[in-house]
Design a protein around this motif. Structure first.
Motif, PDB file in Angstrom:
ATOM      1  N   ARG A  28       8.183  -6.397 -15.874  1.00 45.76           N
ATOM      2  CA  ARG A  28       8.639  -6.646 -14.497  1.00 45.76           C
ATOM      3  C   ARG A  28       7.604  -7.430 -13.701  1.00 45.76           C
ATOM      4  O   ARG A  28       7.963  -8.304 -12.898  1.00 45.76           O
ATOM      5  CB  ARG A  28       8.989  -5.326 -13.803  1.00 45.76           C
ATOM      6  CG  ARG A  28       9.589  -5.534 -12.445  1.00 45.76           C
ATOM      7  CD  ARG A  28      10.941  -6.262 -12.523  1.00 45.76           C
ATOM      8  NE  ARG A  28      11.359  -6.643 -11.192  1.00 45.76           N
ATOM      9  CZ  ARG A  28      11.747  -7.861 -10.843  1.00 45.76           C
ATOM     10  NH1 ARG A  28      11.811  -8.824 -11.726  1.00 45.76           N
ATOM     11  NH2 ARG A  28      12.100  -8.120  -9.608  1.00 45.76           N
ATOM     12  N   THR A  29       6.325  -7.150 -13.898  1.00 49.68           N
ATOM     13  CA  THR A  29       5.278  -7.907 -13.213  1.00 49.68           C
ATOM     14  C   THR A  29       5.367  -9.382 -13.598  1.00 49.68           C
ATOM     15  O   THR A  29       5.291 -10.260 -12.740  1.00 49.68           O
ATOM     16  CB  THR A  29       3.884  -7.340 -13.543  1.00 49.68           C
ATOM     17  OG1 THR A  29       3.789  -6.020 -12.997  1.00 49.68           O
ATOM     18  CG2 THR A  29       2.777  -8.203 -12.975  1.00 49.68           C
ATOM     19  N   LEU A  30       5.553  -9.669 -14.878  1.00 45.54           N
ATOM     20  CA  LEU A  30       5.686 -11.059 -15.309  1.00 45.54           C
ATOM     21  C   LEU A  30       6.928 -11.696 -14.703  1.00 45.54           C
ATOM     22  O   LEU A  30       6.889 -12.849 -14.263  1.00 45.54           O
ATOM     23  CB  LEU A  30       5.751 -11.140 -16.836  1.00 45.54           C
ATOM     24  CG  LEU A  30       4.468 -10.827 -17.594  1.00 45.54           C
ATOM     25  CD1 LEU A  30       4.701 -10.956 -19.089  1.00 45.54           C
ATOM     26  CD2 LEU A  30       3.326 -11.733 -17.158  1.00 45.54           C
ATOM     27  N   GLN A  31       8.022 -10.954 -14.657  1.00 47.67           N
ATOM     28  CA  GLN A  31       9.250 -11.487 -14.068  1.00 47.67           C
ATOM     29  C   GLN A  31       9.039 -11.836 -12.599  1.00 47.67           C
ATOM     30  O   GLN A  31       9.515 -12.869 -12.118  1.00 47.67           O
ATOM     31  CB  GLN A  31      10.396 -10.493 -14.228  1.00 47.67           C
ATOM     32  CG  GLN A  31      10.845 -10.337 -15.661  1.00 47.67           C
ATOM     33  CD  GLN A  31      11.785  -9.160 -15.867  1.00 47.67           C
ATOM     34  OE1 GLN A  31      11.753  -8.170 -15.129  1.00 47.67           O
ATOM     35  NE2 GLN A  31      12.632  -9.268 -16.888  1.00 47.67           N
ATOM     36  N   ARG A  32       8.311 -11.006 -11.890  1.00 48.48           N
ATOM     37  CA  ARG A  32       8.015 -11.288 -10.474  1.00 48.48           C
ATOM     38  C   ARG A  32       7.158 -12.543 -10.336  1.00 48.48           C
ATOM     39  O   ARG A  32       7.366 -13.349  -9.428  1.00 48.48           O
ATOM     40  CB  ARG A  32       7.309 -10.096  -9.834  1.00 48.48           C
ATOM     41  CG  ARG A  32       8.212  -8.939  -9.535  1.00 48.48           C
ATOM     42  CD  ARG A  32       7.483  -7.861  -8.726  1.00 48.48           C
ATOM     43  NE  ARG A  32       8.247  -6.641  -8.733  1.00 48.48           N
ATOM     44  CZ  ARG A  32       7.935  -5.538  -9.400  1.00 48.48           C
ATOM     45  NH1 ARG A  32       6.835  -5.481 -10.126  1.00 48.48           N
ATOM     46  NH2 ARG A  32       8.694  -4.480  -9.349  1.00 48.48           N
ATOM     47  N   LEU A  33       6.175 -12.686 -11.210  1.00 46.88           N
ATOM     48  CA  LEU A  33       5.325 -13.883 -11.166  1.00 46.88           C
ATOM     49  C   LEU A  33       6.157 -15.144 -11.401  1.00 46.88           C
ATOM     50  O   LEU A  33       5.946 -16.169 -10.740  1.00 46.88           O
ATOM     51  CB  LEU A  33       4.212 -13.781 -12.210  1.00 46.88           C
ATOM     52  CG  LEU A  33       3.139 -12.741 -11.925  1.00 46.88           C
ATOM     53  CD1 LEU A  33       2.276 -12.501 -13.164  1.00 46.88           C
ATOM     54  CD2 LEU A  33       2.272 -13.182 -10.757  1.00 46.88           C
ATOM     55  N   VAL A  34       7.093 -15.066 -12.327  1.00 42.59           N
ATOM     56  CA  VAL A  34       7.988 -16.200 -12.598  1.00 42.59           C
ATOM     57  C   VAL A  34       8.864 -16.463 -11.377  1.00 42.59           C
ATOM     58  O   VAL A  34       9.015 -17.618 -10.943  1.00 42.59           O
ATOM     59  CB  VAL A  34       8.842 -15.938 -13.862  1.00 42.59           C
ATOM     60  CG1 VAL A  34       9.945 -16.976 -14.002  1.00 42.59           C
ATOM     61  CG2 VAL A  34       7.947 -15.921 -15.100  1.00 42.59           C
TER      62      VAL A  34
END
Length: 68
Positions: A28-34
């Motif tokens: 989820r953290t990576l998805q937010r960064l994207v």
């Protein structure tokens, strides 16, 4: 020196779970960064992948120490 076999080859791109595991954050953290445009995603067909160089650049952009 070239890699001796595919099991030791350096990965060029990671799936979300692989990338999250590699850098120690949640998917989820990576998805937010994207979503915020801080990390770029490429697609192999419909499969999203994050290039290793993109992860390296993102990690390099992080602060080296915690502020006061």
């Amino acid at each position: 020196m070239p890699d001796c076999c595919s099991c030791h080859a350096t990965k060029l791109a990671y799936t979300y779970p692989e990338a999250a595991n590699a850098v120690g954050v949640s998917v989820r953290t990576l998805q937010r960064l994207v979503e915020r445009g801080e990390l770029a995603v490429k697609y192999i067909g419909s499969k999203p992948v994050i290039r290793a160089s993109e992860l390296d650049a993102w990690l390099d952009s992080l602060p080296s120490d915690v502020g006061p």
